[in-house]
Design a protein around this motif. Structure first.
Motif, PDB file in Angstrom:
ATOM      1  N   THR A  26       0.779  -1.275   0.047  1.00 34.39           N
ATOM      2  CA  THR A  26      -0.022  -0.041   0.014  1.00 34.39           C
ATOM      3  C   THR A  26       1.108   1.249  -0.117  1.00 34.39           C
ATOM      4  OG1 THR A  26      -1.508  -1.099   1.110  1.00 34.39           O
ATOM      5  CG2 THR A  26      -1.883   1.128   1.183  1.00 34.39           C
ATOM      6  N   ILE A  31      -3.245   5.296   1.443  1.00 33.91           N
ATOM      7  CA  ILE A  31      -3.534   5.642   2.806  1.00 33.91           C
ATOM      8  C   ILE A  31      -4.392   6.852   3.030  1.00 33.91           C
ATOM      9  CG2 ILE A  31      -2.632   6.121   5.147  1.00 33.91           C
ATOM     10  CD1 ILE A  31      -0.322   3.644   4.444  1.00 33.91           C
ATOM     11  N   ALA A 129      -2.195  -0.530   6.921  1.00 33.49           N
ATOM     12  CA  ALA A 129      -2.904   0.647   6.450  1.00 33.49           C
ATOM     13  C   ALA A 129      -4.290   0.799   7.273  1.00 33.49           C
ATOM     14  CB  ALA A 129      -3.216   0.630   4.965  1.00 33.49           C
ATOM     15  N   TYR A 132      -4.858   3.321  10.279  1.00 39.15           N
ATOM     16  CA  TYR A 132      -5.235   4.638   9.743  1.00 39.15           C
ATOM     17  C   TYR A 132      -6.840   4.944  10.174  1.00 39.15           C
ATOM     18  CZ  TYR A 132      -0.474   6.093   8.571  1.00 39.15           C
ATOM     19  OH  TYR A 132       0.777   6.308   8.178  1.00 39.15           O
TER      20      TYR A 132
END
Length: 144
Positions: A26, A31, A129, A132
């Protein structure tokens, strides 16, 4: 509207190509898009930043006072070395979530120490990711 600064530290601009066995494929742009979608769903706004410079990160933290209600900080390697980032966060008194893509506690011993966690309301690590949006939800709930 709640405003969150999402601040990413050194080498995170290389996500997607840097050590994919540790950090995955990623990218930071992926993100950011994930965070933008999550913020929209939560009804908050975000500013998404990345810097390889400790001093610039400190400037962004200082500038957050009076502008943002919370901070999500993935300080990268500065997590384990930067008293200056810790002091900046303590000085602005903005609720902060420390975030890491990898589980820092399952890695090298030096990564087990965090200066950031000493002034953070919480720590999320090891979920890649997906950490987040977890951090955004947790911080927005904390600020509500």
């Amino acid at each position: 509207m709640t405003s969150i600064l999402i601040l990413n530290g050194p080498n995170l601009n290389l996500l997607g190509t840097r050590q994919p066995e540790v950090y995955g494929h990623t990218t930071l742009a992926d993100i950011q898009a994930l965070c933008t979608d999550t913020a929209r769903d939560l009804g908050c706004s975000i500013a998404f930043e990345q810097s390889n410079s400790e001093g610039f990160m400190i400037d962004l933290i200082h500038a957050a006072k009076g502008t943002h209600d919370g901070i999500i900080l993935n300080a990268g390697a500065y997590t384990h070395t930067s008293v200056a980032l810790m002091d900046a966060l303590a000085s602005v008194e903005i609720p902060t979530v420390e975030l890491h893509l990898s589980n820092i506690h399952a890695r090298e011993e030096f990564r087990h120490t965090s200066y950031i966690s000493k002034v953070a309301i919480g720590v999320i690590c090891g979920f890649g990711a997906n950490g987040y949006p977890m951090a955004l939800k947790a911080l927005c709930e904390h600020l509500a």
